[in-house]
Design an enzyme around this catalytic site. Structure first.
Site, PDB file in Angstrom:
ATOM      1  N   THR A  64       4.940  -9.426  -3.013  1.00 16.42           N
ATOM      2  CA  THR A  64       4.433  -8.521  -1.988  1.00 16.42           C
ATOM      3  C   THR A  64       5.601  -7.688  -1.500  1.00 16.42           C
ATOM      4  O   THR A  64       6.733  -8.183  -1.445  1.00 16.42           O
ATOM      5  CB  THR A  64       3.824  -9.282  -0.810  1.00 16.42           C
ATOM      6  OG1 THR A  64       3.729  -8.421   0.332  1.00 16.42           O
ATOM      7  CG2 THR A  64       4.663 -10.482  -0.411  1.00 16.42           C
ATOM      8  N   CYS A  66       2.929  -1.160  -2.071  1.00 19.80           N
ATOM      9  CA  CYS A  66       2.115  -2.323  -1.734  1.00 19.80           C
ATOM     10  C   CYS A  66       1.567  -2.815  -3.056  1.00 19.80           C
ATOM     11  O   CYS A  66       1.078  -2.003  -3.862  1.00 19.80           O
ATOM     12  CB  CYS A  66       0.990  -1.958  -0.771  1.00 19.80           C
ATOM     13  SG  CYS A  66      -0.144  -3.320  -0.464  1.00 19.80           S
ATOM     14  N   GLN A 112       1.453 -11.219  11.039  1.00 24.13           N
ATOM     15  CA  GLN A 112       1.963  -9.866  10.824  1.00 24.13           C
ATOM     16  C   GLN A 112       1.506  -8.926  11.931  1.00 24.13           C
ATOM     17  O   GLN A 112       2.306  -8.213  12.540  1.00 24.13           O
ATOM     18  CB  GLN A 112       1.455  -9.316   9.481  1.00 24.13           C
ATOM     19  CG  GLN A 112       2.083  -9.920   8.245  1.00 24.13           C
ATOM     20  CD  GLN A 112       1.429  -9.377   6.970  1.00 24.13           C
ATOM     21  OE1 GLN A 112       0.287  -8.905   6.995  1.00 24.13           O
ATOM     22  NE2 GLN A 112       2.145  -9.446   5.868  1.00 24.13           N
TER      23      GLN A 112
END
Length: 229
Positions: A83, A197, A52
């Protein structure tokens, strides 16, 4: 009852919340000793986090496509990616499986639309707050206006997620910062704030603020329960 497919481990701290919420939801609907039928693959998050932050999203997609196929092979009738951030590679995952993907942004947007909310704040990783894969879906598909914190506050939100919440740490100082940022988004006209999140709900809950919060973990889990029963 259908079998719910979970692609978890990003981080496992929030995946625990999914497992608990889904089973509690099934028990509330069916009563007694009923629990959810779940096929779950939990990845090792460390390699994904490195990819990421290096910008290698194809590398993350390769890992999650393999995992998603394993969830399907285990008998899942549909899939949840546990997620928000990794929905960036949801198109690649959808293209690799034959079962439906329940997109977390769609589930959240449906709640917003039902509440009549037009302008919403968004908290999440820097990737989620800054890139179009999430904000763009909310605006283009559902007509929502999305506001995010300024650059400094985005960095605060991002750092707390990766250095604290993903390790299960919930610090009072970080909670105070998050509440300040939530209030700032409300002052910009946000009628509600998406906890975009899946770890944020560990730190901040609705009783902490008068601003309407949308916990994507609980919303996504509830959507899964409805789809399964």
């Amino acid at each position: 009852m259908k079998t719910i497919g979970l692609l978890g481990g990003m981080s496992w701290e929030s995946t625990v919340g999914y497992y608990k919420a889904i089973n509690e939801g099934v028990r509330a609907e069916l009563c007694g000793l009923h629990s959810a039928k779940i096929a779950m693959y939990s990845v090792d998050f460390a390699p994904i986090e490195k990819l990421q932050h290096s910008g290698d999203w194809q590398g993350t997609a390769d890992i999650l496509v393999d995992a998603a196929r394993k969830v399907e092979s285990a008998g899942a009738d549909f899939l949840l990616i546990c997620t928000n951030t990794m929905h960036k590679v949801a198109p690649q995952i959808e293209a690799s499986i034959t079962i439906p993907l329940l997109h977390i942004a769609d589930a959240t947007a449906e709640v917003l639309v039902a509440k009549g909310i037009k302008k919403v704040g968004l908290l999440g990783t820097a990737f989620t707050m800054e890139q179009p894969f999430y904000k763009g879906r909310l605006s283009e598909k559902y007509g929502l206006s999305v506001v995010v914190p300024d650059e400094n506050d985005r960095q605060i939100v991002h750092n707390v997620i990766y250095t604290e919440l993903c390790f299960g740490e919930c610090l009072s100082a970080s909670k105070a910062e998050y509440l300040r940022i939530i209030n700032s988004l409300a002052e910009q006209g946000a009628e509600a704030v998406i906890l975009g999140c899946t770890e944020i709900g560990m730190l901040v809950q609705q009783p902490d603020t008068s601003v309407t919060l949308l916990d994507t973990t609980s919303i996504h889990a509830e959507k899964a329960v409805k789809a399964a029963i």
